[in-house]
Design a protein around this motif. Structure first.
Motif, PDB file in Angstrom:
ATOM      1  N   PRO A 111       5.503   3.157  10.919  1.00  0.00           N
ATOM      2  CA  PRO A 111       6.375   2.646   9.852  1.00  0.00           C
ATOM      3  C   PRO A 111       6.081   3.222   8.462  1.00  0.00           C
ATOM      4  O   PRO A 111       6.961   3.217   7.602  1.00  0.00           O
ATOM      5  CB  PRO A 111       6.126   1.135   9.879  1.00  0.00           C
ATOM      6  CG  PRO A 111       5.729   0.845  11.275  1.00  0.00           C
ATOM      7  CD  PRO A 111       4.900   2.027  11.671  1.00  0.00           C
ATOM      8  N   TYR A 112       4.862   3.738   8.237  1.00  0.00           N
ATOM      9  CA  TYR A 112       4.601   4.405   6.952  1.00  0.00           C
ATOM     10  C   TYR A 112       5.618   5.530   6.748  1.00  0.00           C
ATOM     11  O   TYR A 112       6.201   5.681   5.680  1.00  0.00           O
ATOM     12  CB  TYR A 112       3.188   5.002   6.917  1.00  0.00           C
ATOM     13  CG  TYR A 112       2.070   4.016   6.713  1.00  0.00           C
ATOM     14  CD1 TYR A 112       2.034   3.219   5.583  1.00  0.00           C
ATOM     15  CD2 TYR A 112       1.041   3.899   7.637  1.00  0.00           C
ATOM     16  CE1 TYR A 112       1.000   2.320   5.385  1.00  0.00           C
ATOM     17  CE2 TYR A 112       0.005   2.994   7.453  1.00  0.00           C
ATOM     18  CZ  TYR A 112      -0.007   2.210   6.321  1.00  0.00           C
ATOM     19  OH  TYR A 112      -1.030   1.328   6.133  1.00  0.00           O
TER      20      TYR A 112
ATOM     21  N   LEU B  60       0.125   9.389   4.568  1.00  0.00           N
ATOM     22  CA  LEU B  60      -0.365   8.015   4.722  1.00  0.00           C
ATOM     23  C   LEU B  60      -0.907   7.796   6.127  1.00  0.00           C
ATOM     24  O   LEU B  60      -1.969   7.198   6.312  1.00  0.00           O
ATOM     25  CB  LEU B  60       0.760   7.030   4.426  1.00  0.00           C
ATOM     26  CG  LEU B  60       1.216   6.941   2.984  1.00  0.00           C
ATOM     27  CD1 LEU B  60       2.434   6.050   2.870  1.00  0.00           C
ATOM     28  CD2 LEU B  60       0.104   6.415   2.114  1.00  0.00           C
ATOM     29  N   VAL B  61      -0.157   8.288   7.126  1.00  0.00           N
ATOM     30  CA  VAL B  61      -0.585   8.102   8.508  1.00  0.00           C
ATOM     31  C   VAL B  61      -1.899   8.850   8.760  1.00  0.00           C
ATOM     32  O   VAL B  61      -2.823   8.310   9.368  1.00  0.00           O
ATOM     33  CB  VAL B  61       0.512   8.584   9.481  1.00  0.00           C
ATOM     34  CG1 VAL B  61      -0.012   8.596  10.905  1.00  0.00           C
ATOM     35  CG2 VAL B  61       1.725   7.688   9.377  1.00  0.00           C
TER      36      VAL B  61
ATOM     37  N   GLY C 235       0.824  -1.192   0.000  1.00  0.00           N
ATOM     38  CA  GLY C 235       0.000   0.000   0.000  1.00  0.00           C
ATOM     39  C   GLY C 235       0.864   1.250   0.000  1.00  0.00           C
ATOM     40  O   GLY C 235       0.548   2.240  -0.641  1.00  0.00           O
ATOM     41  N   ILE C 236       1.965   1.178   0.697  1.00  0.00           N
ATOM     42  CA  ILE C 236       2.892   2.300   0.753  1.00  0.00           C
ATOM     43  C   ILE C 236       3.412   2.598  -0.634  1.00  0.00           C
ATOM     44  O   ILE C 236       3.425   3.727  -1.088  1.00  0.00           O
ATOM     45  CB  ILE C 236       4.079   1.937   1.641  1.00  0.00           C
ATOM     46  CG1 ILE C 236       3.591   1.656   3.046  1.00  0.00           C
ATOM     47  CG2 ILE C 236       5.111   3.034   1.626  1.00  0.00           C
ATOM     48  CD1 ILE C 236       4.457   0.692   3.757  1.00  0.00           C
TER      49      ILE C 236
ATOM     50  N   SER D 200       4.022  10.079  15.033  1.00  0.00           N
ATOM     51  CA  SER D 200       4.650   9.137  14.099  1.00  0.00           C
ATOM     52  C   SER D 200       5.894   9.741  13.481  1.00  0.00           C
ATOM     53  O   SER D 200       6.932   9.085  13.367  1.00  0.00           O
ATOM     54  CB  SER D 200       3.677   8.752  12.985  1.00  0.00           C
ATOM     55  OG  SER D 200       2.605   8.026  13.513  1.00  0.00           O
ATOM     56  N   VAL D 201       5.799  11.016  13.077  1.00  0.00           N
ATOM     57  CA  VAL D 201       6.966  11.683  12.492  1.00  0.00           C
ATOM     58  C   VAL D 201       8.081  11.779  13.528  1.00  0.00           C
ATOM     59  O   VAL D 201       9.253  11.515  13.242  1.00  0.00           O
ATOM     60  CB  VAL D 201       6.574  13.081  11.956  1.00  0.00           C
ATOM     61  CG1 VAL D 201       7.809  13.896  11.597  1.00  0.00           C
ATOM     62  CG2 VAL D 201       5.676  12.938  10.740  1.00  0.00           C
ATOM     63  N   ALA D 202       7.702  12.133  14.754  1.00  0.00           N
ATOM     64  CA  ALA D 202       8.708  12.293  15.810  1.00  0.00           C
ATOM     65  C   ALA D 202       9.439  10.982  16.082  1.00  0.00           C
ATOM     66  O   ALA D 202      10.629  10.978  16.400  1.00  0.00           O
ATOM     67  CB  ALA D 202       8.047  12.805  17.083  1.00  0.00           C
TER      68      ALA D 202
END
Lengths: 553, 358
Positions: free
Chosen positions: A179-180, A229-230, A10-11, A97-99
């Motif tokens: 992980p995205y 994506l997230v 999907g990524i 998630s980015v952090a």
């Protein structure tokens, strides 16, 4: 749960979406022979219509109400509250998630972190745990009657701070979707031209300033792509937010649908969620345009340099280990604990084999139908291009911006009203899978068709073979790896899909996913353990393969 | 006029006993090098000889295993010293230029300037020096190769480095552009007067730009000299072939003359016995008649190269100005008409490395 799902490819397909216009064939000779036959064009248009059906039908259904009623539903404090909560959750999950992912990407590519090669694979694996399974694991650990409370009871601890609501949803979604970002940022770090960092050093900037002024700006597009994506995932997630009782859009739509006979309200709410998704998508593409970058020179990229961490080497190792402990080891340990409890209580495993059989059957139908539908679209877009190819392909990407719950809801209405013959059959569920996962199959098949190139087909035509023979004897055998990859991917994604399966599977047709959800929401944790474990095992296989492939590149 | 705005204090570089290995593979072996203020030194050598590694070590992007480097009198790396690259005040132009793709031209050029000096005037001044005035707002990707090259140069000299390093500065340019850009850069280096070391595998480039040329081979500096000295008196037969067309003829020396297949050749220093002498093609003359056959003729416009087969001996290249005056198959006589030439003890002993065909 649903749409982008925790699927590895999907990524890739989504990244492809954000970088359109791959290779455009620019051949002049024999263009006539290359032109896809009318059969393909008709088939492609049919698939495009199917892909857009849920969205169109939802609009029709909502407009039945009349616009005044729609406005009454939309402009209420309840919808405002939903918008606020869902938006806050999406923003929070994206930020955290980015952090987590950006430092992790740097550590696993550019430093001498101990066991770095192992971490490259392991840090992506949380993506293999569907968020509703993750949610189940954390409720099973920290919730009432959970594992942790069992352990603490002898010490007089009778209640734990509640996991339900925003904190739980935030934690679970972050742990299983970061992980995205990790994958997209890691790919960008590998592409960096390290001589730019050298240049910055000779211009008097230290390591930190070099990272801030040269590296970070160039990672921004990949961070944005991963964050998108997230964010889209969080907006469409149904399983985790429902289990953790966080009142987001998807949960509200589901409750509305189940609780009342007024299904049009659910349709309107679904459309509002689609609108939110489109706003996020357009915001991302605007951001991408403003940071347009030019590749300066395709200079030889030196081998990836390694930054020694010095005395931070083991602290960094400890941080990464703790993170993986929380995101991988603890969830799996908790699920296993519940499995053992279930076995002790003589919970029948026989049930699980039925579930696996149902899941396999539904997923096999879904994969087959999706690949068949994707084929004409891929041929049209690769071999024909032009407005027709673009139109058909664009329609098929719609699945990427439609939350699984919304697609399912629309098809329920469609089945009940327009096609009662399909309602409560496997066919309608298969149709939902096609709409949702067409982009995945399309990406894989399209890539393999591009590699074949038109010359072989031209040669076949010049040797006197018509298009059917050429398709059967030349194109299909050569495209087989792509078709197989696309099918496998869709198959596994169908296994994990939750909301569409929940709404559309025929009565008395439980699958692994619906069982995990059902058992968890009724607090029968032991009954959810075996199917949850089966799901994790099934999805970690392709995930590992994907990461190994990424490393080879 | 504008050039005075750039404060460049020419520095010196002194490299002593530098060793460097990548794993088991030695890349630099006992390098000694001194670069005087305002001079341009070319590091010339075949690919893989360690010249880029030497440059990167001077810049501080690689750490040597042994040896020391001083820049303008201060030790930047030695047994007990290490100065980070960002503190060395060394400007460097990279082979792929390494322009920052997310910054415009002004952003690139101003990148190394302290915040207070990062003014439009200062940046424009640096751009004027490389004749790119008015392009400050362009993105690097929209510039031609030659312009990108000059942005990279402006970026390197804007902070006023004491020393400038150039890594294969012209290898990424089209051959049509290369000569022109080379002249521009040459003029610029002369006018700014910055101490410069640059790396090249191209003998023309080294001779045109270098006040001195250091020839490197397998991690060592084989010879360092002014270009004309290097060409006339190469230290080894390999260097002779690497820096230009070379005929290496066996002969027998007797005092300051050697007898060879083309007759007597004057020697730079007296010796006796078997020798190999260097005869540059342009020092040879052809006269009609004799026992030497013209095998091949290559016409270059400004001159003509004849490949002639000696009756007893090898093929010899002869360069004569103007258009061809003989034809393939003609019989001619070859004679040496140059100054006393260098000799080497015995053919093949020191011909390490490839004898590059011209």
């Amino acid at each position: 749960m649903g749409r982008p799902d925790a699927s590895p490819r999907g990524i890739l397909t989504n990244v492809k979406l954000t970088n359109p216009g791959g290779r455009r064939a620019s051949h002049t000779g024999l263009a006539r022979l290359r032109r896809a036959r009318p059969v393909m064009s008709v088939a492609g248009l049919v698939v495009a219509a199917v892909a857009l059906l849920p969205l169109i039908y939802l609009v029709i259904r909502a407009s039945d109400l009349g616009w005044d009623r729609v406005a009454d539903i939309v402009f209420t404090s309840r919808v405002q509250g939903l918008l606020w909560r869902t938006g806050t959750l999406a923003a929070a999950v994206t930020a955290s998630s980015v952090a987590i992912a950006v430092p992790l990407a740097w550590l696993t590519v550019r430093t001498d972190l101990p066991l770095r090669r192992l971490w490259v694979v392991v840090t992506v694996l949380p993506l293999a745990i569907p968020t509703y399974v993750g949610g189940f694991a954390f409720i099973g650990a920290l919730g009432p009657r959970g594992v942790l409370q069992d352990w603490l009871e002898p010490f007089g601890v009778n209640s734990l701070p509640s996991l339900y609501g925003f904190p739980g949803a935030w934690l679970v979604l972050t742990l299983f979707t970061y992980p995205y970002v990790l994958l997209t940022v890691r790919a960008a770090i590998r592409r960096l031209d390290s001589s730019q960092e050298d240049a910055s050093r000779t211009l008097g900037q230290g390591r930190w300033l070099t990272f801030r002024r040269v590296v970070l700006p160039q990672l921004r597009p990949s961070i944005t792509a991963g964050a998108l994506l997230v964010a889209l995932y969080t907006l469409s997630d149904f399983g985790a937010v429902s289990m953790l009782r966080f009142d987001s859009f998807t949960r509200a739509i589901f409750v509305q649908y189940r609780a009342s006979l007024d299904r049009s309200t659910a349709a309107v709410l679904g459309l509002v969620l689609v609108a939110v998704t489109l706003v996020v998508l357009s915001g991302e593409s605007a951001a991408r345009r403003s940071t347009a970058q030019h590749r300066v020179h395709s200079g030889s990229i030196r081998s990836t340099p390694v930054t020694p961490l010095g005395r931070w080497r083991w602290p960094a190792f400890a941080v990464v280990s703790v993170l993986m402990l929380i995101a991988l080891v603890i969830p799996l340990a908790v699920i296993t604990t519940w499995l053992v409890r279930g076995l002790d209580a003589r919970e029948p495993l026989r049930l699980t084999t039925t579930l696996i059989g149902n899941s396999l059957r539904a997923s096999a139908f879904g994969a087959l139908a999706t690949v068949v539908a994707a084929w004409p679209v891929a041929v049209l877009s690769v071999r024909r291009g032009g407005w027709l190819g673009r139109l058909v392909e664009g329609a098929c990407w719609a699945g990427h911006s439609l939350p699984g719950l919304v697609v399912a809801l629309s098809l329920v209405f469609f089945g009940a009203r327009v096609a009662p013959g399909l309602y409560q059959t496997q066919w309608l569920l298969t149709l939902a899978y096609v709409v949702l996962f067409l982009p995945q199959a399309l990406g894989a098949i399209r890539a393999s068709l591009l590699q074949i190139g038109p010359r072989l087909e031209e040669a076949s035509h010049l040797l006197g073979r018509g298009w059917i023979v050429t398709l059967w004897r030349i194109v299909a055998p050569l495209a087989r790896p792509g078709i197989a990859a696309g099918a496998a991917l869709v198959f596994l994604t169908c296994m994990k899909e939750l909301p569409a399966t929940l709404l559309l599977a025929p009565t008395g047709y439980p699958t692994l996913a619906t069982q995990v959800w059902g058992a968890t929401s009724e607090a029968f944790f032991a009954r959810a353990a075996a199917p949850a474990l089966a799901l994790v095992l099934l999805s970690s296989l392709p995930m590992t393969l994907l990461v190994l492939q990424e490393r080879d590149r | 006029m504008v050039r005075s705005m750039l404060s460049v204090e020419p520095g010196t570089i002194t490299v002593t006993g530098l060793d460097k290995s990548f794993g088991q593979h030695p890349v630099l072996r006992g390098i000694d090098l001194h670069v005087a203020p305002r001079t341009v030194v070319a590091l010339l050598g075949p690919s893989g000889c360690g010249k880029t590694t030497l440059l990167r070590t001077i810049a501080g992007l690689e750490r040597p295993d042994h040896g020391s480097i001083e820049v303008s009198g201060g030790v930047v790396v030695g047994p007990s010293a290490w100065v980070a690259p960002e503190r060395r005040r060394i400007g460097m132009v990279f082979q792929d230029w390494a322009l920052f793709p997310h910054l415009d031209v002004a952003g690139n050029v101003g990148y190394g300037l302290p915040r207070k000096q990062r003014t439009a005037e200062r940046i424009e001044a640096a751009l004027e020096i490389v004749d790119l005035g008015g392009l400050a707002k362009r993105m690097p990707g929209t510039l031609s190769g030659g312009q990108q090259q000059r942005v990279a140069l402006a970026r390197a000299i804007a902070p006023g480095p004491s020393v400038l390093l150039l890594d294969e500065p012209f290898s990424n340019l089209d051959s049509s552009l290369r000569v022109q850009v080379r002249s521009e850069i040459h003029q610029l280096l002369v006018e700014v007067g910055v101490t410069t070391v640059f790396v090249t595998h191209d003998q023309d480039e080294a001779f045109v730009l270098g006040d001195e040329v250091a020839v490197m081979f397998e991690g060592q500096i084989v010879q360092i000299a002014k270009p004309a000295d290097l060409y006339a008196h190469p230290a080894t037969p390999w260097v002779a072939g690497f820096v230009g067309d070379a005929n290496l003829l066996d002969g027998s020396a007797d005092g300051d003359v050697a007898r060879t297949a083309i007759g007597a050749v004057p020697l730079l220093t007296a010796t006796h016995g078997a020798v190999t002498v260097l005869l540059r093609p342009e020092e040879l003359r052809l006269t009609p008649g004799g026992d030497t056959i013209v095998e091949l003729i290559e016409y270059y416009g400004h001159d003509t190269i004849y490949l002639v087969q000696l009756a007893m001996g090898p093929l010899v290249r002869v360069r004569v100005g103007g258009a061809p005056q003989h034809r393939r198959g003609d019989l001619v006589t070859v004679a040496y008409a140059g100054p006393p030439t260098v000799w080497y003890p015995e053919r093949g002993v020191e011909t390490r490395g490839p004898r590059l065909s011209p």
